[in-house]
Design an enzyme around this catalytic site. Structure first.
Site, PDB file in Angstrom:
ATOM      1  CE1 TYR A 271      -3.385  -2.838   0.805  1.00  0.00           C
ATOM      2  CE2 TYR A 271      -1.981  -3.322   2.694  1.00  0.00           C
ATOM      3  CZ  TYR A 271      -3.019  -3.666   1.841  1.00  0.00           C
ATOM      4  OH  TYR A 271      -3.667  -4.850   2.039  1.00  0.00           O
TER       5      TYR A 271
ATOM      6  CE1 TYR B  87      -7.408  -6.497   3.652  1.00  0.00           C
ATOM      7  CE2 TYR B  87      -6.488  -8.223   5.041  1.00  0.00           C
ATOM      8  CZ  TYR B  87      -6.437  -7.439   3.904  1.00  0.00           C
ATOM      9  OH  TYR B  87      -5.416  -7.611   3.008  1.00  0.00           O
TER      10      TYR B  87
ATOM     11  CG  ASP C  98     -10.307 -14.739   7.432  1.00  0.00           C
ATOM     12  OD1 ASP C  98      -9.290 -15.245   7.944  1.00  0.00           O
ATOM     13  OD2 ASP C  98     -10.277 -13.807   6.604  1.00  0.00           O
TER      14      ASP C  98
ATOM     15  CE  LYS D  35      -2.704 -11.881   8.735  1.00  0.00           C
ATOM     16  NZ  LYS D  35      -1.727 -10.924   8.270  1.00  0.00           N
TER      17      LYS D  35
HETATM   18  N1  PLP Z   1      -7.859 -12.706   6.413  1.00  0.00           N
HETATM   19  C1  PLP Z   1      -7.533 -11.967   7.480  1.00  0.00           C
HETATM   20  C2  PLP Z   1      -8.460 -11.921   8.658  1.00  0.00           C
HETATM   21  C3  PLP Z   1      -6.343 -11.232   7.497  1.00  0.00           C
HETATM   22  O1  PLP Z   1      -6.028 -10.471   8.573  1.00  0.00           O
HETATM   23  C4  PLP Z   1      -5.483 -11.309   6.360  1.00  0.00           C
HETATM   24  C5  PLP Z   1      -4.228 -10.530   6.332  1.00  0.00           C
HETATM   25  O2  PLP Z   1      -4.034  -9.586   7.044  1.00  0.00           O
HETATM   26  C6  PLP Z   1      -5.859 -12.105   5.282  1.00  0.00           C
HETATM   27  C7  PLP Z   1      -7.048 -12.791   5.343  1.00  0.00           C
HETATM   28  C8  PLP Z   1      -4.991 -12.198   4.062  1.00  0.00           C
HETATM   29  O3  PLP Z   1      -3.853 -12.943   4.310  1.00  0.00           O
HETATM   30  P1  PLP Z   1      -2.555 -12.790   3.378  1.00  0.00           P
HETATM   31  O4  PLP Z   1      -2.032 -11.411   3.583  1.00  0.00           O
HETATM   32  O5  PLP Z   1      -1.638 -13.878   3.853  1.00  0.00           O
HETATM   33  O6  PLP Z   1      -3.006 -13.019   1.970  1.00  0.00           O
END
Ligand code: PLP
Length: 429
Positions: free
Chosen positions: A17, A144, A245, A274
């Site tokens: 970004y 997100y 998620d 992560k």
């Molecule tokens: N889902 C959530 C809740 C996240 O916080 C993130 C990344 O910050 C993602 C998905 C996306 O993961 P990546 O950056 O490994 O593609």
């Protein structure tokens, strides 16, 4: 690093970004160990970010190093089509054992965003196999889920990138973010809008997708576990899948191994990433139930239609196995609880500061919401000069350190954060 490297970086390399014409400063990190990052000039910074939720055991961990090194000597990669390998099997055994019981079929992919794509595709194929037309998802504002197209389409439509990509993005349904906060009183009306959407006639959603308990990059909000429990009940009542998620929240960050455990629920599909590899290598997992997996497999395609080149990469699986083995040692709950106590003691009193709108803590996450947006470059410089690595965004300055952080290191992070609030130049008007 050569001084020219930074000039080259600013001229030629995209950062997350960040503008290519007016790039923000970047700090050259040449090594990292334990809870510290080492800059090219020898300065050491206490890490408050865990490299965006990932490095839960800190950096350069001997047992993860050993596991990845040993795997490197055997096989760094092999295709996963028609092949399997011990690291993948061991990892999936662990994931099936540690996640909520109905989740037992694991899809390994490259990154968090891809895990979300996989989860969405699973939901779409599931309904297709059941002969129902369901293409839309239902999700929460201020969510997100990643930066790829499918994931972006379920991120908050205002704060994220929907406008930029209008016309390319599939359209989904959004309801207000939960209002009842974690640790405060529950009000039944919090799920009214979601309930009404699910009860509405017409095309039904293929799935509800949400971040359980913590809405991360969309605002670092902590919501009431009963909300999540009600969503599970509503999904059951209206025969809709629930995708959790847990990419940010998974592996202990909120004080429970998975945030879904705060509400004692199991989703139909769960995304992990992560911290899965302890922040060593990129890897994600999407888990689902036997019922969803079997339905997809009995559908028109006869299989789940996804298969990335680096699926189940053995080095990443080895890192993940070593990271999960560290969690299995059972020290993390006390480490996270100790971080939570110290964050509460240090951050909650800052609610009285005129620059602070809110301070909140859950598990090993501490958040200060400020009145004005931060001046990123100025604030970042201040933190580096104080010997800490804290990366704020918008009106949020937050800490989520590795679980191994020591009390004196966490004190450095907290006091730097507190001191940063006193300087008007750290904020835009
Ligand atoms: N889902 C959530 C809740 C996240 O916080 C993130 C990344 O910050 C993602 C998905 C996306 O993961 P990546 O950056 O490994 O593609």
């Amino acid at each position: 690093m050569h001084p020219d490297d930074l000039t080259f970086d600013q001229r030629h390399i995209w950062h997350p970004y960040t503008s290519m014409t007016e790039p923000l400063p970047v700090y050259p990190v040449v090594a990292a160990a334990g809870c510290e990052l080492e800059l090219a000039d020898g300065r050491r910074l206490v890490d408050g970010m865990s490299s965006w939720w990932a490095a839960i055991h800190g950096y350069n961990h001997p047992s993860i190093n050993q596991a990845v090194g040993a795997q490197l000597g055997r096989m760094s990669h092999v295709m996963f089509g028609g092949v399997t390998h011990p690291q993948a099997v061991a990892l999936c055994r662990r994931l099936v054992a540690m996640t909520p019981a109905p989740l037992e079929c694991v899809f390994l992919a490259d990154s968090g965003s891809v895990a979300v794509e996989v989860a969405i595709k699973m939901a779409l194929q599931y309904w297709q196999a059941r002969g129902e037309r369901r293409k839309r998802l239902l999700t929460l504002r201020q969510g997100y889920h990643g930066d790829t197209f499918g994931a972006m389409a379920v991120c908050d439509p205002h704060t994220s990138m929907h406008r930029l990509y209008q016309g390319y993005l599939p359209e989904h349904d959004f309801v207000a973010a939960p209002q009842c906060r974690f640790g405060e009183a529950w009000r039944e009306e919090d799920t009214d809008e979601l309930a009404a959407r699910l009860a509405r006639g017409g095309e039904r959603p293929a799935a509800v997708i949400l971040e359980p308990i913590v809405q991360g990059a969309g605002g670092m909000r902590f919501y009431h576990p009963t909300y999540l429990r009600r969503v599970r009940e509503l999904c059951d009542r209206h025969d809709t899948l629930l995708i959790a998620d847990e990419i940010a929240t998974g592996f202990g960050r909120t004080g429970r191994l998975f945030a879904c455990e705060h509400a004692d629920i199991a989703p139909d599909i769960m995304c992990l990433g992560k911290a899965l590899t302890g922040g060593y290598l990129t890897l994600s997992a999407t888990l689902t139930t036997r019922a969803v997996a079997d339905t997809i497999s009995d559908g028109e395609a006869g299989c789940f239609m996804h298969g990335p080149t680096f699926m189940a990469n053995p080095l990443a699986c080895a890192a993940a196995n070593a990271s999960l083995a560290l969690l299995e040692r059972g020290e993390w709950p006390e480490q996270v609880a100790a971080i939570e106590r110290q964050l509460r003691a240090g951050l909650l009193p800052l609610r009285a500061h005129p620059q602070v709108i809110d301070a909140r803590v859950l598990g090993a996450i501490g958040v200060i919401e400020t009145r004005s947006p931060v001046n990123m470059a100025a604030l970042q410089r201040f933190f580096v000069e104080r010997g800490v690595w804290i990366r704020p965004f918008g009106r949020l300055i937050y800490l989520m350190p590795p679980y191994i952080i020591q009390p004196d290191q966490l004190s450095m992070l907290i006091s730097a954060l507190a001191a940063s609030l006193d300087e008007p130049a750290h904020f835009t008007a």
